[in-house]
Scaffold this active site. Structure first.
Site, mmCIF file in Angstrom:
data_model
loop_
_atom_site.group_PDB
_atom_site.id
_atom_site.type_symbol
_atom_site.label_atom_id
_atom_site.label_comp_id
_atom_site.label_asym_id
_atom_site.label_seq_id
_atom_site.Cartn_x
_atom_site.Cartn_y
_atom_site.Cartn_z
ATOM 1 C CE LYS A 53 -4.509 0.706 -0.104
ATOM 2 N NZ LYS A 53 -5.809 0.294 0.282
HETATM 3 P P1 NAD Z 1 -13.070 7.576 -2.274
HETATM 4 O O1 NAD Z 1 -12.000 8.512 -2.086
HETATM 5 O O2 NAD Z 1 -13.309 7.790 -3.299
HETATM 6 O O3 NAD Z 1 -14.294 7.843 -1.521
HETATM 7 C C1 NAD Z 1 -13.468 8.473 -0.036
HETATM 8 C C2 NAD Z 1 -15.536 8.813 0.499
HETATM 9 O O4 NAD Z 1 -15.554 8.714 2.163
HETATM 10 C C3 NAD Z 1 -15.803 10.010 0.438
HETATM 11 O O5 NAD Z 1 -17.408 10.076 0.039
HETATM 12 C C4 NAD Z 1 -15.425 10.861 1.051
HETATM 13 O O6 NAD Z 1 -16.212 11.925 1.072
HETATM 14 C C5 NAD Z 1 -15.951 9.668 2.420
HETATM 15 N N1 NAD Z 1 -15.406 9.933 3.244
HETATM 16 C C6 NAD Z 1 -13.737 10.811 3.871
HETATM 17 N N2 NAD Z 1 -13.465 10.834 5.272
HETATM 18 C C7 NAD Z 1 -14.943 10.380 5.777
HETATM 19 C C8 NAD Z 1 -15.379 10.694 7.258
HETATM 20 N N3 NAD Z 1 -14.169 10.524 8.406
HETATM 21 N N4 NAD Z 1 -16.313 10.326 7.700
HETATM 22 C C9 NAD Z 1 -17.284 10.068 6.763
HETATM 23 N N5 NAD Z 1 -16.879 9.757 5.199
HETATM 24 C C10 NAD Z 1 -15.689 10.185 4.702
HETATM 25 O O7 NAD Z 1 -12.389 6.396 -1.364
HETATM 26 P P2 NAD Z 1 -12.315 4.863 -2.289
HETATM 27 O O8 NAD Z 1 -11.524 4.495 -2.844
HETATM 28 O O9 NAD Z 1 -13.869 4.879 -2.200
HETATM 29 O O10 NAD Z 1 -12.682 4.155 -1.104
HETATM 30 C C11 NAD Z 1 -13.109 4.169 0.078
HETATM 31 C C12 NAD Z 1 -12.795 2.690 1.351
HETATM 32 O O11 NAD Z 1 -12.451 2.247 0.378
HETATM 33 C C13 NAD Z 1 -11.548 3.265 1.692
HETATM 34 O O12 NAD Z 1 -10.946 2.221 2.496
HETATM 35 C C14 NAD Z 1 -10.321 2.279 1.118
HETATM 36 O O13 NAD Z 1 -8.907 1.829 1.314
HETATM 37 C C15 NAD Z 1 -11.269 1.072 0.438
HETATM 38 N N6 NAD Z 1 -11.470 0.027 -0.201
HETATM 39 C C16 NAD Z 1 -11.065 1.255 -1.956
HETATM 40 C C17 NAD Z 1 -11.118 -0.046 -2.894
HETATM 41 C C18 NAD Z 1 -10.743 0.738 -4.479
HETATM 42 O O14 NAD Z 1 -11.287 0.470 -5.401
HETATM 43 N N7 NAD Z 1 -11.364 2.067 -4.508
HETATM 44 C C19 NAD Z 1 -11.128 -0.864 -2.812
HETATM 45 C C20 NAD Z 1 -11.015 -1.990 -1.864
HETATM 46 C C21 NAD Z 1 -11.143 -1.401 -0.464
#
Ligand code: NAD
Length: 428
Positions: free
Chosen positions: A113
């Protein structure tokens, strides 16, 4: 929006959570002490400080990280996060979870990561491009198509991946470039991305929820759910769960919380968010809701899809759901886990639930290596097959070891890695 994440930084760290989860499963299967020593540590931790010229001509220094946990199963693989709270301990935890995730899914990838500690919303597109390119350049050969392959995570997307790929390719010999585009996944489709990668994590979440519903004989038609985070993961999970007949009651993101008991149209909300700097605030077809009350919404399913440490000693007692499907990585801390178990709330753990992203990243990597382009039907059916197998392995382990699903998921991952270490031995 849960301040616990920030407060937690002063108490237990997310890496403590990973080690706690790991120890519990390792104890249960009597994992060999030598293999345990290896898996309890990361392999490489790269920290780079690099200068970037801002639009006003001033130079700003940035700190970026890449942590490689384990590559026994295949090249290091994992996302890249842009966030002010990114630091080495968090990246360590996220890298380690990636190793377990690939092992549960039985895909030939390891765990890594990365991230840069800054708030991307405060920078122009040109500055973001220069920050991304300079970080990629600073990482040098610490990433590579057969060595360590980044992908999108919080606040990064296909555009960031295109800049990373272009920068990496520019640093290698011209005749090598076209066969190295799999140095990153989650690229735009025109630049070598896979169809279905953008929705993959949300799609995987929905496949696992459907498996859970089938196992529990729970009818998703007329079920209710709410989602924290409406970025890549949260928005796609919200959209893709709808056709099963379930109703989205509430959404929370960094700008606030909204609620509508008649249901929120996730597609419509996404259109709004796209034109509102990525935020749900001000959406008129749902009422604003107090952030503190958000986790108390009475519904069947909660899908945390934002950051770590959201389900804690403080918030878990408020949950009134049947299932938590962890879209985010590490949304539940150690105490939160205990409370969910006491309340008999089912859990699909992150390392199983959100594995769709890395699975379709693996497909993108394969397509690039073979110069192929799969259609959506092929991507989705292969994703469903792999994640369903992972689900079955975890469900079976939970039954066999009479344990909770998170520990069962760890057991599946550790069993797989243990076998590989036994077969290969420890050099020299
Ligand atoms: P992203 O940046 O697209 O979205 C993040 C979202 O979380 C946004 O809507 C933001 O406003 C919200 N957010 C941020 N801080 C916050 C808070 N304090 N309270 C409430 N909402 C909050 O990110 P993503 O890619 O959707 O990733 C989200 C989660 O999923 C992370 O934990 C990431 O590690 C995990 N994840 C992502 C992927 C992927 O393919 N993108 C894969 C597996 C896991």
């Amino acid at each position: 929006m849960n301040d616990d994440f920030i407060n937690k930084k002063k108490e237990t760290t997310v890496y403590d959570t990973v080690i706690h989860q790991f120890n519990k499963a390792a104890d249960m299967i009597n994992l060999e002490p030598n293999i345990r020593k290896i898996l309890a540590r990361t392999t490489n931790e790269i920290v780079v400080h690099f200068p970037v010229k801002m639009d006003d001509g001033e130079v700003e220094m940035f700190t970026g990280y890449r942590v490689q946990h384990n590559n026994a199963l295949g090249p290091y693989k994992g996302g890249l996060r842009f966030h002010p709270l990114v630091e080495i301990d968090e990246v360590r935890a996220l890298a380690t979870w990636m190793t377990w995730k690939s092992a549960i899914s039985s895909i030939p990838l390891g765990g890594a990561k990365g991230g840069i500690q800054f708030d991307p919303h405060k920078y122009s597109m040109d500055e973001l491009e220069r920050i991304t390119r300079r970080f990629t350049y600073a990482l040098g050969n610490n990433i590579g198509p057969e060595y360590d392959i980044p992908a999108p995570d919080v606040n990064t997307n296909s555009q960031i991946m295109a800049w990373m790929m272009d920068t990496y390719l520019s640093t290698i010999q011209p005749h090598e470039r076209n066969r190295c585009i799999h140095v990153v996944t989650g690229k735009p489709i025109e630049s070598g991305g896979s169809i279905g990668r953008d929705k993959a994590t949300g799609q995987g979440i929905v496949y696992t929820i459907k498996q859970w519903a089938a196992l529990k004989k729970f009818n998703l038609k007329n079920a209710t759910y709410f989602v924290q985070g409406f970025g890549n993961v949260g928005s796609w999970a919200s959209i893709l769960l709808k056709p099963s007949g379930a109703k989205l009651l509430g959404v929370q993101d960094v700008s606030g919380s909204i609620y509508n008991e008649k249901g929120i149209d996730a597609n419509d909300l996404l259109e709004y968010v796209k034109n509102n700097k990525g935020m749900i605030k001000g959406y008129s077809k749902a009422a604003p809701m107090n952030n503190q009350e958000f986790l108390s919404i009475k519904a069947d399913i909660f899908i945390p899809s934002a950051l770590e440490n959201q389900i804690t000693k403080k918030t878990a007692p408020n949950l009134k759901v049947k299932l938590v499907a962890e879209g985010a990585n590490g949304p539940t801390d150690i105490e939160g886990d205990h409370i969910l178990q006491e309340k008999n709330i089912d859990l699909i753990p992150d390392i199983l639930c959100n594995a769709g992203g890395v699975i379709v990243s693996y497909f993108e990597w394969l397509q690039n290596k073979r110069s192929e382009f799969w259609d959506l039907k092929e991507v989705d059916s292969k994703l469903q097959h792999i994640i369903t197998n992972g689900f079955t392995r975890v469900a079976t382990a939970a039954k066999k070891h009479k344990t909770d699903w998170r520990t069962a998921a760890y057991i599946v991952a550790l069993d797989h890695l243990k076998t590989v270490y036994k077969e290969r031995g420890i050099f020299p």
